[in-house]
Design a protein around this motif. Structure first.
Motif, PDB file in Angstrom:
ATOM      1  N   HIS A 205      -0.713   7.124  40.452  1.00 25.56           N
ATOM      2  CA  HIS A 205       0.305   6.414  40.101  1.00 25.56           C
ATOM      3  C   HIS A 205       0.083   5.153  39.592  1.00 25.56           C
ATOM      4  O   HIS A 205       1.233   4.550  39.345  1.00 25.56           O
ATOM      5  CB  HIS A 205       1.241   6.325  41.207  1.00 25.56           C
ATOM      6  CG  HIS A 205       1.580   7.934  42.233  1.00 25.56           C
ATOM      7  ND1 HIS A 205       2.083   8.928  41.511  1.00 25.56           N
ATOM      8  CD2 HIS A 205       1.178   8.018  43.366  1.00 25.56           C
ATOM      9  CE1 HIS A 205       2.102   9.598  42.545  1.00 25.56           C
ATOM     10  NE2 HIS A 205       1.587   9.360  43.549  1.00 25.56           N
ATOM     11  N   GLY A 206      -0.841   4.864  39.213  1.00 17.72           N
ATOM     12  CA  GLY A 206      -1.065   3.510  38.339  1.00 17.72           C
ATOM     13  C   GLY A 206      -1.503   2.533  39.006  1.00 17.72           C
ATOM     14  O   GLY A 206      -1.862   2.668  40.268  1.00 17.72           O
ATOM     15  N   ALA A 207      -1.499   1.240  38.342  1.00 17.44           N
ATOM     16  CA  ALA A 207      -1.672  -0.140  39.216  1.00 17.44           C
ATOM     17  C   ALA A 207      -1.009  -0.943  39.002  1.00 17.44           C
ATOM     18  O   ALA A 207      -0.289  -1.192  38.013  1.00 17.44           O
ATOM     19  CB  ALA A 207      -3.185  -0.575  38.764  1.00 17.44           C
ATOM     20  N   LEU A 208      -0.629  -1.940  39.914  1.00 12.47           N
ATOM     21  CA  LEU A 208       0.184  -2.973  39.769  1.00 12.47           C
ATOM     22  C   LEU A 208      -0.418  -4.481  39.870  1.00 12.47           C
ATOM     23  O   LEU A 208      -1.219  -4.422  40.825  1.00 12.47           O
ATOM     24  CB  LEU A 208       1.335  -3.054  40.936  1.00 12.47           C
ATOM     25  CG  LEU A 208       2.186  -1.719  41.225  1.00 12.47           C
ATOM     26  CD1 LEU A 208       2.838  -1.846  42.411  1.00 12.47           C
ATOM     27  CD2 LEU A 208       2.862  -1.518  39.909  1.00 12.47           C
ATOM     28  N   LEU A 209      -0.097  -5.333  39.219  1.00 13.13           N
ATOM     29  CA  LEU A 209      -0.790  -6.471  39.007  1.00 13.13           C
ATOM     30  C   LEU A 209       0.471  -7.562  39.693  1.00 13.13           C
ATOM     31  O   LEU A 209       1.602  -7.584  39.165  1.00 13.13           O
ATOM     32  CB  LEU A 209      -1.131  -7.310  37.637  1.00 13.13           C
ATOM     33  CG  LEU A 209      -1.398  -8.706  37.681  1.00 13.13           C
ATOM     34  CD1 LEU A 209      -2.706  -8.986  38.303  1.00 13.13           C
ATOM     35  CD2 LEU A 209      -1.759  -9.176  36.096  1.00 13.13           C
ATOM     36  N   PHE A 210       0.068  -8.512  40.687  1.00  9.97           N
ATOM     37  CA  PHE A 210       0.714  -9.594  41.329  1.00  9.97           C
ATOM     38  C   PHE A 210       0.120 -10.837  40.875  1.00  9.97           C
ATOM     39  O   PHE A 210      -1.145 -11.113  41.423  1.00  9.97           O
ATOM     40  CB  PHE A 210       1.235  -9.206  42.575  1.00  9.97           C
ATOM     41  CG  PHE A 210       2.146  -8.035  42.893  1.00  9.97           C
ATOM     42  CD1 PHE A 210       3.260  -8.005  42.813  1.00  9.97           C
ATOM     43  CD2 PHE A 210       1.451  -6.876  43.215  1.00  9.97           C
ATOM     44  CE1 PHE A 210       4.079  -6.904  43.197  1.00  9.97           C
ATOM     45  CE2 PHE A 210       1.890  -5.702  43.353  1.00  9.97           C
ATOM     46  CZ  PHE A 210       3.400  -5.709  43.311  1.00  9.97           C
ATOM     47  N   ASN A 211       0.694 -11.580  40.074  1.00 12.48           N
ATOM     48  CA  ASN A 211       0.051 -13.135  39.730  1.00 12.48           C
ATOM     49  C   ASN A 211       1.250 -14.033  39.874  1.00 12.48           C
ATOM     50  O   ASN A 211       2.183 -13.900  40.267  1.00 12.48           O
ATOM     51  CB  ASN A 211      -0.308 -12.800  38.195  1.00 12.48           C
ATOM     52  CG  ASN A 211      -1.593 -13.888  38.069  1.00 12.48           C
ATOM     53  OD1 ASN A 211      -1.956 -14.763  38.938  1.00 12.48           O
ATOM     54  ND2 ASN A 211      -2.280 -13.758  37.083  1.00 12.48           N
ATOM     55  N   ASP A 212       0.838 -15.356  39.418  1.00  8.40           N
ATOM     56  CA  ASP A 212       1.758 -16.396  39.618  1.00  8.40           C
ATOM     57  C   ASP A 212       3.161 -15.990  38.914  1.00  8.40           C
ATOM     58  O   ASP A 212       3.322 -16.167  37.801  1.00  8.40           O
ATOM     59  CB  ASP A 212       1.168 -17.643  38.790  1.00  8.40           C
ATOM     60  CG  ASP A 212       0.518 -18.308  39.735  1.00  8.40           C
ATOM     61  OD1 ASP A 212       0.671 -18.409  41.019  1.00  8.40           O
ATOM     62  OD2 ASP A 212      -0.389 -18.989  39.158  1.00  8.40           O
ATOM     63  N   GLY A 213       4.081 -15.677  39.954  1.00  7.99           N
ATOM     64  CA  GLY A 213       5.414 -15.146  39.336  1.00  7.99           C
ATOM     65  C   GLY A 213       5.515 -14.093  38.358  1.00  7.99           C
ATOM     66  O   GLY A 213       6.510 -13.632  37.696  1.00  7.99           O
ATOM     67  N   GLU A 214       4.384 -13.329  37.922  1.00  6.21           N
ATOM     68  CA  GLU A 214       4.253 -12.326  36.965  1.00  6.21           C
ATOM     69  C   GLU A 214       3.963 -10.892  37.810  1.00  6.21           C
ATOM     70  O   GLU A 214       3.404 -11.009  38.661  1.00  6.21           O
ATOM     71  CB  GLU A 214       2.788 -12.561  36.121  1.00  6.21           C
ATOM     72  CG  GLU A 214       3.171 -13.752  35.316  1.00  6.21           C
ATOM     73  CD  GLU A 214       3.981 -13.728  34.019  1.00  6.21           C
ATOM     74  OE1 GLU A 214       4.261 -12.562  33.708  1.00  6.21           O
ATOM     75  OE2 GLU A 214       4.120 -14.570  33.474  1.00  6.21           O
ATOM     76  N   HIS A 215       4.504 -10.196  37.043  1.00  6.85           N
ATOM     77  CA  HIS A 215       4.392  -8.661  37.767  1.00  6.85           C
ATOM     78  C   HIS A 215       3.987  -7.885  36.248  1.00  6.85           C
ATOM     79  O   HIS A 215       4.540  -7.835  35.452  1.00  6.85           O
ATOM     80  CB  HIS A 215       5.412  -8.179  38.405  1.00  6.85           C
ATOM     81  CG  HIS A 215       5.557  -6.787  38.818  1.00  6.85           C
ATOM     82  ND1 HIS A 215       6.268  -5.864  38.405  1.00  6.85           N
ATOM     83  CD2 HIS A 215       4.445  -6.269  39.701  1.00  6.85           C
ATOM     84  CE1 HIS A 215       6.020  -4.738  38.984  1.00  6.85           C
ATOM     85  NE2 HIS A 215       4.787  -4.975  39.796  1.00  6.85           N
ATOM     86  N   PHE A 216       2.769  -6.940  36.517  1.00  3.88           N
ATOM     87  CA  PHE A 216       2.806  -6.015  35.477  1.00  3.88           C
ATOM     88  C   PHE A 216       2.400  -4.396  35.958  1.00  3.88           C
ATOM     89  O   PHE A 216       1.480  -4.347  37.351  1.00  3.88           O
ATOM     90  CB  PHE A 216       1.472  -6.463  34.694  1.00  3.88           C
ATOM     91  CG  PHE A 216       0.959  -5.571  33.625  1.00  3.88           C
ATOM     92  CD1 PHE A 216       1.560  -5.171  32.478  1.00  3.88           C
ATOM     93  CD2 PHE A 216      -0.208  -4.976  33.820  1.00  3.88           C
ATOM     94  CE1 PHE A 216       1.207  -4.194  31.684  1.00  3.88           C
ATOM     95  CE2 PHE A 216      -0.726  -4.008  32.770  1.00  3.88           C
ATOM     96  CZ  PHE A 216      -0.231  -3.671  31.731  1.00  3.88           C
ATOM     97  N   ALA A 217       2.711  -3.459  35.446  1.00  4.01           N
ATOM     98  CA  ALA A 217       2.599  -2.262  36.058  1.00  4.01           C
ATOM     99  C   ALA A 217       1.838  -1.481  35.080  1.00  4.01           C
ATOM    100  O   ALA A 217       2.396  -1.259  33.904  1.00  4.01           O
ATOM    101  CB  ALA A 217       4.131  -1.476  36.319  1.00  4.01           C
ATOM    102  N   ALA A 218       0.828  -0.975  35.231  1.00  3.81           N
ATOM    103  CA  ALA A 218      -0.067  -0.169  34.593  1.00  3.81           C
ATOM    104  C   ALA A 218       0.198   1.508  34.952  1.00  3.81           C
ATOM    105  O   ALA A 218       0.024   1.642  35.986  1.00  3.81           O
ATOM    106  CB  ALA A 218      -1.615  -0.236  34.603  1.00  3.81           C
ATOM    107  N   PRO A 219       0.348   2.303  33.808  1.00  4.61           N
ATOM    108  CA  PRO A 219       0.610   3.869  34.248  1.00  4.61           C
ATOM    109  C   PRO A 219      -0.685   4.371  34.541  1.00  4.61           C
ATOM    110  O   PRO A 219      -1.598   3.944  34.178  1.00  4.61           O
ATOM    111  CB  PRO A 219       1.134   4.338  32.907  1.00  4.61           C
ATOM    112  CG  PRO A 219       0.679   3.608  31.746  1.00  4.61           C
ATOM    113  CD  PRO A 219       0.496   2.064  32.269  1.00  4.61           C
ATOM    114  N   SER A 220      -0.447   5.589  35.088  1.00  2.00           N
ATOM    115  CA  SER A 220      -1.870   6.345  35.238  1.00  2.00           C
ATOM    116  C   SER A 220      -1.861   7.435  34.099  1.00  2.00           C
ATOM    117  O   SER A 220      -0.798   7.471  33.289  1.00  2.00           O
ATOM    118  CB  SER A 220      -1.872   7.064  36.506  1.00  2.00           C
ATOM    119  OG  SER A 220      -0.902   7.884  36.688  1.00  2.00           O
TER     120      SER A 220
END
Ligand code: AMP
Length: 304
Positions: A205-220
Motif C-alpha cells: 500500500h505504499g509508504a508515508l513520510l512524516f516530517n516537520d509539519g509535512e506529510h507525503f504519501a508514495a503510492p505502491s
C-alpha cells in the motif's frame, strides 16, 4: 558518495504461496546494500560464518560493493526462517538464529569512518549504536528495525532513534511500538520520542513520510508478479539512501524523490526469491518504472 550500511548477512528459509526455498541469500544489509549499489558506492558491515557460500561474496563484489567491513568468522551465519500466507504484507517468523551476531563486534574500517551517509539496517540496536559510535561526523543517518527488537530491546532502540535523522518502520511495527492503531498518531509519538523524520512502510500500500509539519504519501506499484516479499523493506531503504547519497541532498523535496526510488526498487525485488531479481535488474528498467510511478500518481488541481 559512499553509503555505509550495517545489518544482518543471512541465510533465509522462505515459504510463500509460490514455493519454498531453503538457505537462500538474505539479511538486511545484503538487500539494502545491493539496492543502494544501483545509485551509490555501498560499503557493508556485518558478519558471516564459514558456512556462508563464497559465491555470495562474489555477487556483492560484482555489484562493486565494498565488503571490507564484512567479517568471516568460524561459526554459523545468521539464519531466519519465515513464511507468508496470501496476505504477503505480513511475514510470519518461524525461527531466528542470531548465531555469530550474538558475539559480533562490528568494526568500521578506517577508510569508512568518515562516512556521511549511513543506514543502520534492521539489527540488534546495541550493534547499531556500536557502529554509530565509530563514525566521525555522519551527515544523515537512517535506521530500521522490526518487532523482534521492539519486543526485546525497546530502551536501546529508543537510543538509536534519538540519534537518527530518519526512522523507517512498517505499519505493524510502529503501531506495536507506539501502542496505537492510528498511524499518524504513532508517527507523531515517535517524533516526540526523538525521531526527526519518520517513514512508515505499508507493503503493497505504499509508504508515508512524516516530517516537520509535512506529510507525503508514495503510492505502491500495482504488482502482479509478486513471488516473495522478503527484503522489500530493506531494498526500499537501500534505494532511498543510495539515492540520497548519490545526490547529496537531504531536503524534503529530495527525500520525497528518494522514497519513490525506494518504492521502485522494492517493487522489483518482490518479483523473485532472494536477490534473484536484483541480479538481472538494469538501470533502464529502473528509469522506466520510475516514470510509471510518476504517471500513475500525477493529477491536476481541482477545476474552479
Ligand atoms: P524485510 O525487508 O523486513 O523483509 O527483511 C528481510 C530480511 O531481514 C531477511 O532476509 C532476514 O534475514 C532479515 N531478518 C529477519 N529477522 C531479523 C532480525 N531479527 N534482525 C535483523 N535481520 C533480520
Amino acid at each position: 558518495m559512499t553509503l555505509l550500511i550495517v545489518g544482518t548477512i543471512g541465510l533465509d528459509t522462505i515459504e510463500t504461496p509460490f514455493g519454498k526455498k531453503p538457505d537462500i541469500l538474505g539479511g538486511s544489509v545484503i538487500y539494502a546494500g545491493t539496492s543502494a549499489s544501483f545509485f551509490a558506492k555501498s560499503a557493508l558491515v556485518g558478519v558471516a560464518g564459514e558456512d556462508f557460500p563464497k559465491e555470495h561474496l562474489e555477487f556483492l563484489k560484482s555489484k562493486d560493493i565494498d565488503t571490507s567491513g564484512i567479517q568471516i568468522l568460524p561459526g554459523q551465519t545468521f539464519r531466519w526462517s519465515g513464511y507468508y500466507e496470501y496476505d504477503m504484507n505480513q511475514a510470519h517468523t518461524r525461527d531466528t538464529r542470531l548465531n555469530l551476531y550474538t558475539s559480533f563486534d562490528p568494526k568500521v574500517p578506517d577508510h569508512l569512518k568518515k562516512a556521511e551517509y549511513v543506514f543502520l539496517a534492521n539489527l540488534d540496536p546495541d550493534l547499531q549504536l556500536k557502529v554509530l559510535d565509530q563514525l566521525e561526523s555522519p551527515k544523515f543517518v537512517a535506521m530500521d528495525t522490526m518487532n523482534f527488537w521492539i519486543e526485546n530491546k525497546r530502551d536501546k532502540l529508543i537510543e538509536v532513534i534519538k540519534r537518527a535523522d530518519l526512522v523507517l518502520m512498517n505499519d505493524g511495527e510502529i503501531r506495536q511500538f507506539m501502542e496505537t492503531p492510528n498511524i499518524p498518531q504513532a508517527a507523531r509519538k515517535l517524533r516526540q520520542l526523538g525521531a526527526k523524520a519518520v517513514i512508515v512502510k505499508k507493503g503493497e500500500h505504499g509508504a508515508l513520510l512524516f516530517n516537520d509539519g509535512e506529510h507525503f504519501a508514495a503510492p505502491s506499484y500495482p504488482q502482479e508478479e509478486l513471488k516473495d516479499p522478503t527484503g522489500a523493506g530493506d531494498t526500499f531503504a537501500g534505494g532511498l539512501m543510495g539515492y540520497l547519497a548519490k545526490t547529496r541532498d537531504v531536503t524534503e523535496a529530495n527525500i520525497r524523490q528518494a522514497i519513490v526510488v525506494g518504492s521502485v526498487m522494492a517493487s522489483f525485488n518482490v518479483e523473485d526469491f532472494s536477490l534473484e531479481r536484483m541480479r538481472r535488474l538494469t538501470q533502464k528498467e529502473i528509469h522506466d518504472r520510475f516514470a510509471e510511478f510518476k504517471n500513475f500518481s500525477e493529477f491536476s488541481a481541482l477545476a474552479k
